[in-house]
Structure formats: C-alpha cells, structure tokens
Design a protein around this motif. Structure first.
Motif, mmCIF file in Angstrom:
data_model
loop_
_atom_site.group_PDB
_atom_site.id
_atom_site.type_symbol
_atom_site.label_atom_id
_atom_site.label_comp_id
_atom_site.label_asym_id
_atom_site.label_seq_id
_atom_site.Cartn_x
_atom_site.Cartn_y
_atom_site.Cartn_z
ATOM 1 N N LYS A 193 15.471 24.050 -13.458
ATOM 2 C CA LYS A 193 16.332 22.909 -13.156
ATOM 3 C C LYS A 193 15.805 21.678 -13.881
ATOM 4 C CE LYS A 193 17.733 22.403 -8.857
ATOM 5 N NZ LYS A 193 17.701 22.242 -7.378
ATOM 6 N N SER A 194 16.622 20.646 -13.901
ATOM 7 C CA SER A 194 16.200 19.378 -14.490
ATOM 8 C C SER A 194 16.503 18.257 -13.494
ATOM 9 C CB SER A 194 16.928 19.124 -15.814
ATOM 10 O OG SER A 194 16.595 17.848 -16.314
ATOM 11 N N ASP A 195 15.529 17.372 -13.294
ATOM 12 C CA ASP A 195 15.730 16.269 -12.341
ATOM 13 C C ASP A 195 16.601 15.163 -12.931
ATOM 14 O OD1 ASP A 195 14.112 17.546 -10.473
ATOM 15 O OD2 ASP A 195 12.285 16.680 -11.350
ATOM 16 N N ASP A 196 16.620 15.069 -14.247
ATOM 17 C CA ASP A 196 17.377 14.008 -14.921
ATOM 18 C C ASP A 196 18.668 14.603 -15.486
ATOM 19 O OD1 ASP A 196 18.155 11.656 -16.079
ATOM 20 O OD2 ASP A 196 16.883 11.902 -17.868
ATOM 21 N N VAL A 197 19.722 14.596 -14.655
ATOM 22 C CA VAL A 197 20.980 15.228 -15.049
ATOM 23 C C VAL A 197 22.107 14.199 -14.978
ATOM 24 C CG1 VAL A 197 22.640 17.051 -14.564
ATOM 25 C CG2 VAL A 197 20.209 17.453 -14.170
ATOM 26 N N ASP A 198 22.792 14.018 -16.085
ATOM 27 C CA ASP A 198 23.935 13.099 -16.139
ATOM 28 C C ASP A 198 25.052 13.789 -16.905
ATOM 29 O OD1 ASP A 198 25.594 10.916 -16.060
ATOM 30 O OD2 ASP A 198 24.627 9.917 -17.770
ATOM 31 N N PHE A 199 26.140 14.112 -16.215
ATOM 32 C CA PHE A 199 27.214 14.891 -16.837
ATOM 33 C C PHE A 199 28.200 13.961 -17.539
ATOM 34 C CE2 PHE A 199 31.248 17.493 -16.423
ATOM 35 C CZ PHE A 199 30.897 18.369 -17.434
ATOM 36 N N ASP A 200 28.445 14.259 -18.795
ATOM 37 C CA ASP A 200 29.401 13.500 -19.610
ATOM 38 C C ASP A 200 30.800 14.079 -19.390
ATOM 39 O OD1 ASP A 200 30.707 12.019 -21.543
ATOM 40 O OD2 ASP A 200 29.976 13.257 -23.208
ATOM 41 N N LEU A 201 31.441 13.667 -18.296
ATOM 42 C CA LEU A 201 32.747 14.222 -17.938
ATOM 43 C C LEU A 201 33.800 13.917 -18.999
ATOM 44 C CD1 LEU A 201 34.619 15.666 -15.930
ATOM 45 C CD2 LEU A 201 34.970 13.457 -14.790
ATOM 46 N N LYS A 202 33.810 12.685 -19.499
ATOM 47 C CA LYS A 202 34.805 12.318 -20.508
ATOM 48 C C LYS A 202 34.622 13.162 -21.768
ATOM 49 C CE LYS A 202 36.633 8.386 -23.128
ATOM 50 N NZ LYS A 202 36.500 6.924 -23.405
ATOM 51 N N GLY A 203 33.379 13.319 -22.217
ATOM 52 C CA GLY A 203 33.117 14.134 -23.395
ATOM 53 C C GLY A 203 33.500 15.590 -23.177
ATOM 54 N N PHE A 204 33.221 16.085 -21.977
ATOM 55 C CA PHE A 204 33.594 17.471 -21.649
ATOM 56 C C PHE A 204 35.095 17.672 -21.760
ATOM 57 C CE2 PHE A 204 35.214 20.180 -18.138
ATOM 58 C CZ PHE A 204 34.845 21.415 -18.643
ATOM 59 N N LEU A 205 35.882 16.735 -21.191
ATOM 60 C CA LEU A 205 37.340 16.852 -21.211
ATOM 61 C C LEU A 205 37.883 16.747 -22.637
ATOM 62 C CD1 LEU A 205 38.244 14.715 -18.067
ATOM 63 C CD2 LEU A 205 38.291 17.202 -18.274
ATOM 64 N N ILE A 206 37.308 15.848 -23.432
ATOM 65 C CA ILE A 206 37.768 15.691 -24.821
ATOM 66 C C ILE A 206 37.484 16.966 -25.616
ATOM 67 C CG2 ILE A 206 37.446 14.423 -26.987
ATOM 68 C CD1 ILE A 206 36.651 11.976 -25.250
ATOM 69 N N PHE A 207 36.248 17.475 -25.499
ATOM 70 C CA PHE A 207 35.875 18.665 -26.259
ATOM 71 C C PHE A 207 36.667 19.885 -25.797
ATOM 72 C CE2 PHE A 207 33.348 22.201 -27.746
ATOM 73 C CZ PHE A 207 32.900 21.774 -28.986
ATOM 74 N N ALA A 208 36.877 20.003 -24.481
ATOM 75 C CA ALA A 208 37.655 21.122 -23.946
ATOM 76 C C ALA A 208 39.085 21.074 -24.470
ATOM 77 C CB ALA A 208 37.643 21.092 -22.425
ATOM 78 N N ALA A 209 39.664 19.860 -24.536
ATOM 79 C CA ALA A 209 41.025 19.717 -25.060
ATOM 80 C C ALA A 209 41.095 20.128 -26.527
ATOM 81 C CB ALA A 209 41.493 18.267 -24.891
ATOM 82 N N ALA A 210 40.083 19.744 -27.306
ATOM 83 C CA ALA A 210 40.048 20.128 -28.718
ATOM 84 C C ALA A 210 39.976 21.643 -28.869
ATOM 85 C CB ALA A 210 38.856 19.464 -29.399
ATOM 86 N N SER A 211 39.089 22.293 -28.105
ATOM 87 C CA SER A 211 38.949 23.755 -28.166
ATOM 88 C C SER A 211 40.254 24.442 -27.796
ATOM 89 C CB SER A 211 37.836 24.217 -27.220
ATOM 90 O OG SER A 211 36.609 23.637 -27.554
ATOM 91 N N LEU A 212 40.884 23.942 -26.745
ATOM 92 C CA LEU A 212 42.121 24.544 -26.258
ATOM 93 C C LEU A 212 43.241 24.424 -27.287
ATOM 94 C CD1 LEU A 212 43.383 25.915 -23.749
ATOM 95 C CD2 LEU A 212 44.075 23.646 -22.991
ATOM 96 N N LEU A 213 43.411 23.229 -27.830
ATOM 97 C CA LEU A 213 44.498 22.990 -28.786
ATOM 98 C C LEU A 213 44.318 23.808 -30.065
ATOM 99 C CD1 LEU A 213 44.844 19.132 -28.316
ATOM 100 C CD2 LEU A 213 46.607 20.828 -27.795
ATOM 101 N N LEU A 214 43.093 23.872 -30.576
ATOM 102 C CA LEU A 214 42.845 24.645 -31.799
ATOM 103 C C LEU A 214 43.098 26.134 -31.571
ATOM 104 C CD1 LEU A 214 39.612 22.896 -33.126
ATOM 105 C CD2 LEU A 214 41.893 22.822 -34.151
ATOM 106 N N SER A 215 42.657 26.638 -30.423
ATOM 107 C CA SER A 215 42.843 28.061 -30.138
ATOM 108 C C SER A 215 44.310 28.400 -29.928
ATOM 109 C CB SER A 215 42.024 28.459 -28.905
ATOM 110 O OG SER A 215 40.654 28.207 -29.102
ATOM 111 N N VAL A 216 45.021 27.556 -29.192
ATOM 112 C CA VAL A 216 46.450 27.794 -28.948
ATOM 113 C C VAL A 216 47.233 27.752 -30.253
ATOM 114 C CG1 VAL A 216 48.528 26.778 -27.912
ATOM 115 C CG2 VAL A 216 46.461 27.018 -26.546
ATOM 116 N N SER A 217 46.880 26.817 -31.133
ATOM 117 C CA SER A 217 47.604 26.716 -32.405
ATOM 118 C C SER A 217 47.431 27.989 -33.231
ATOM 119 C CB SER A 217 47.112 25.507 -33.195
ATOM 120 O OG SER A 217 45.773 25.678 -33.614
ATOM 121 N N LEU A 218 46.227 28.566 -33.223
ATOM 122 C CA LEU A 218 46.008 29.803 -33.969
ATOM 123 C C LEU A 218 46.816 30.953 -33.384
ATOM 124 C CD1 LEU A 218 42.201 29.740 -34.811
ATOM 125 C CD2 LEU A 218 44.101 29.767 -36.410
ATOM 126 N N GLU A 219 46.887 30.986 -32.060
ATOM 127 C CA GLU A 219 47.700 32.030 -31.423
ATOM 128 C C GLU A 219 49.172 31.880 -31.794
ATOM 129 O OE1 GLU A 219 49.115 33.432 -26.965
ATOM 130 O OE2 GLU A 219 47.424 32.089 -27.176
#
Length: 467
Positions: A193-219
């Motif tokens: 585990k790590s005691d110093d944890v800070d989740f980048d929620l905005k970055g996660f959502l942006i990157f997830a959207a990019a992954s999703l859109l690129l994959s869907v477009s290929l399909e």
C-alpha cells in the motif's frame, strides 16, 4: 508500504504462480471465445462476423478501467484489490454462461472486464515490487507462460466443449480457476500500500474517454457505409488524448505522469507493444475463423491445428533469457518481430485445396517466437522505471497492451471485411482470409523498426543473476 506476514521466500516462490493463474484465466477466456464464436452466434441467431461486440466490449472495459488499477492498489492494498478482481471476474463468467442474447453476453463481458482490468496489472505490480530487477526477468518469464499457452489451449478446450457439451461451459471453466487464484491470493499475495495516495479523477475520465472513443472508432470502421461519423469519433479520441496531455502538464499528480515518456526504454516499449500486437493479436481470432468458415471444419479441428503453439511457447520461455543475455534487447526484438511478421505472411500461402496440416509447422514456430516477443517487450518497458513510477507505469503498460489487443482484433476484422467486399477474392471467402494474413504480416514486419530506437546496452540491469 506494508507487506503480508508470510515469509518473503514463500511469497517469491508462489507469487509468480498467482499471477500466472490470473493471466491464464484471462487468456483462456478470451481465446476460448474466439473459437466458439460460430457456435454462440448460431445459438443467439447472430452472424459470426458480427460477434466482435462480445470480444471488443471486454477489451474496451479493460482499457477504460485499467488506469485506475495503480491508484486502487496503492489505496486499498494489492491483496484486497487482487482478490476482489478475481471474485468479480468469476461472477462475470457465470453471468456470461447464463446469457440469452448478444446484449446479455456483452453486459456480462463488461462485468468480466472490470475484474480483468484490475486482476493482471495488480498482480504484476505486486511482482515488480517483490523482486529485484535482476530477479524480475525470471519471475516475469514464468508468469507470462499462461499468456502463451492460454491462446493455444483455449481453442482446443473450447472446441471440445462446443462440439461435445455446449458453449456455456467455456465460461463456467473460469470459476474453479478463479477459486484457486483466490485461495492462493489470500495466503500468499503481499499487501503493498501507499500512504500518499491522490487520485486524479479528471485525468482518469479524460484518458478513459480517449481510450473508449479510439476503440469504438476502430470497431465502427468495419462498417464502411457511412465513414463520416466514424472519422469524427476517431478524431475526438485523439482530441481527448491531447486534452489529457495538456491536463497532465498542469496537474501536480496526474494518473499517468508525462515524465514516464522521458524514459526511453519505456517509450519504445509502449510504442513497440502497440505496433507489433496489431498483427500478433489478430491471428488467434482469424485462423480459427478461417478453418471453421472457409474450410468447413469443426471447432475441435481448429483447436488441434493451433495446439502445437503451446509446446513451442515453453521452449521459447526456456530460451529467452539466454537469447537476451547474448544478443541484447535491441537486436532480439527487431529480428524477432521480422520473423513473426514473415510467419504471419506464410499463413496466406495455402489455398482452399491445400491440406490443413500445412498450417501446423507455421503455428508451431510462431509460438516459439511469440514467447520471446512477449517476455522481451514486457521487461524492457519497466527496465529503467524508478520506484515512484512503478504503479503508474505498470498501469499504463497494461492499458496499452489491452488497447493493442483490441486494436489488433478490430483491425484484423476490418481488413477481412474490406477484402470480403472486393473482386479480388473471386467469390471465395478463403481468399479474403489469405489477403488479410498477408496485409497483417507485412505491417508486423514494418513494426519491427520501432525497436531501432533502443540502444545496444538497454536492459543490462535486467540481466538475471546466475543460479
């Protein structure tokens, strides 16, 4: 950082086996589905070539949720997250077996995907944190074997289950393997585990959207009737990637720090994984489909044709450390990729009247070189990462790998559909497969030049200790 009370020597002996169990279950599941698609399609009243949603939905889910794996492991501990992921994957498998239509199957595959998105990267993270870099190549080499045997055993096991039982059993087989992984995880998985944890929620959502859109477009590229919306989705995916880049430059603790890409071996490993897997990932889907659709053979026959790959993968595993020690990562990866691409091209030579046995030596040799490729790419990517980069770097490697698999599957099907609709095949579906193998093989050969960016000395710190 905390660790389970189990003695370190016991952890080091069992941990590669735990990760191997997770990888095996994941790879077996994916490849069993490839072989069984015609049978499932018939039962669900769908076309086999329209069943890619059942495959791509799973890979998409992996790509979307894997970025969170490093944070969740640091926040809740590798042990808890790993066991939770195995439980979720096993439940998803049960729901898949109960599916009554394609929509039910896709939803169940998404549940499986959430579990799979945590299972392998968290297991790998525990392995990386447990072993010194001089020991890591051997440990990773052992754990990666299921990634080679799974795609081979999957078609064979799936073929027998489909022909003699029913397609539902291809998912139920995951449950006892999952239980074994859970029991081993409870006893031997360290809880980093790590005691110093800070989740980048905005970055996660942006990157997830990019992954999703690129994959869907290929399909969607497989349906060429209206190209405009597909291109818009594709462009939006790249815009979200650029948006993430701008966000990561401003954010103090982004989910994927940009300094990861300042590490040259990591950068080459990421690009090389994405490029070479486009071809490698399409073969386990295309070959069983060709044998069943074009050659009119059973799922069991297609499984036996691919089966020799398992034996040669083991030989590759036993040879890869000696090969890397002698030739280095740069020369090994370049030449190995050229060989794999050439072997894929050779799959295009037999015509519809050629014996199926012609494929066996090609597939057998391909298994050996795939073994070398996967171990080499996985280890060079983490060779120069520092301790504070391990969690985010490992997560990004896992995301990239799954996106590459999804792109490879989608790309293979797109090329197949394009050739299917041309006059080049003379009305023979088998010719569409032949042109597809040729196209994919040539692109794989070209992808080998990515590894020219490596230096001759790269990976020296991964050289294994003498026994």
């Amino acid at each position: 950082m905390t660790e389970a009370s189990t003695p370190q020597t016991s952890i080091k002996k069992i941990l590669p086996l735990i990760l191997a169990t997770a990888i095996f279950m994941q790879m077996l599941d994916s490849t069993i589905l490839n072989t069984s698609l015609p049978s499932i399609a018939k039962d669900l009243h769908e076309s086999p070539l329209n069943m890619q949603n059942a495959i791509i939905s799973y890979v998409l889910t992996l790509a979307v949720f894997m970025p969170a794996s490093g944070f969740l492991a640091d926040r809740f501990g590798t042990k808890k997250v790993f066991i939770f992921s195995l439980v979720l994957f096993s439940l998803g498998s049960l729901f898949c077996s109960l599916s009554q239509n394609l929509t039910h199957l896709v939803i169940s595959r998404v549940i499986q995907g959430v579990g799979g998105s945590l299972m392998t990267p968290v297991g790998k993270l525990a392995l990386i944190k447990t072993f010194d870099k001089s020991e890591l190549l051997k440990a990773m080499n052992f754990a990666i074997i299921p990634a080679l045997i799974g795609p081979v055993l999957g078609p064979l096991v799936g073929g027998y289950m489909v022909d003699y039982l029913s397609w539902h059993w291809i998912f139920l087989i995951n449950i006892p393997i999952g239980v074994l992984g859970i029991l081993l995880g409870i006893k031997f998985m360290p809880n980093y585990k790590s005691d110093d944890v800070d989740f980048d929620l905005k970055g996660f959502l942006i990157f997830a959207a990019a992954s999703l859109l690129l994959s869907v477009s290929l399909e969607l590229f497989g349906d060429m009737q209206n190209i405009t919306p597909v291109l818009l989705v594709f462009i939006m995916g790249f815009l979200f990637l650029y948006y993430y880049y701008k966000h990561a430059k401003r954010e103090g603790n982004p989910i994927f720090p940009l300094n990861l890409f300042q590490v040259r071996t990591f950068r080459v490993g990421i690009v090389g994984n994405l490029a070479t897997r486009l071809g490698i990932s399409s073969v386990p889907l295309l070959l069983p489909l060709m044998i069943q659709i074009a050659y009119k053979q059973s799922a069991v026959t297609s499984g036996w044709i691919i089966a020799p790959m398992a034996l040669t993968a083991i030989f590759g595993k036993s040879s890869v450390i000696k090969i890397l020690d002698k030739y280095g990562y740069r020369q090994t990866l370049m030449i190995n990729t050229f060989i794999i691409g050439t072997l894929i091209c050779l799959l295009a030579i037999p015509d519809i009247h050629t014996s199926l046995y012609w494929f066996i030596p090609i597939i057998a040799v391909l298994g050996f070189f795939n073994s070398i490729q996967f171990t080499s790419m996985n280890t060079i990517s983490i060779a120069d990462l520092r301790n504070f980069q391990t969690s985010s770097g490992n997560s990004l490697i896992s995301v990239n790998q799954q996106l590459a698999i999804g792109f490879g599957i989608a790309f293979g099907l797109i090329v197949l559909k394009l050739f299917e609709n041309t006059d080049l095949i003379n009305g023979e579906i088998h010719n569409a497969f032949r042109f597809t193998f040729l196209t994919v093989g040539i692109l794989t050969i070209l992808s080998g030049f990515v590894f020219r960016r490596l230096h001759i000395s790269d990976g020296k710190n991964m050289k294994s200790k003498e026994d």
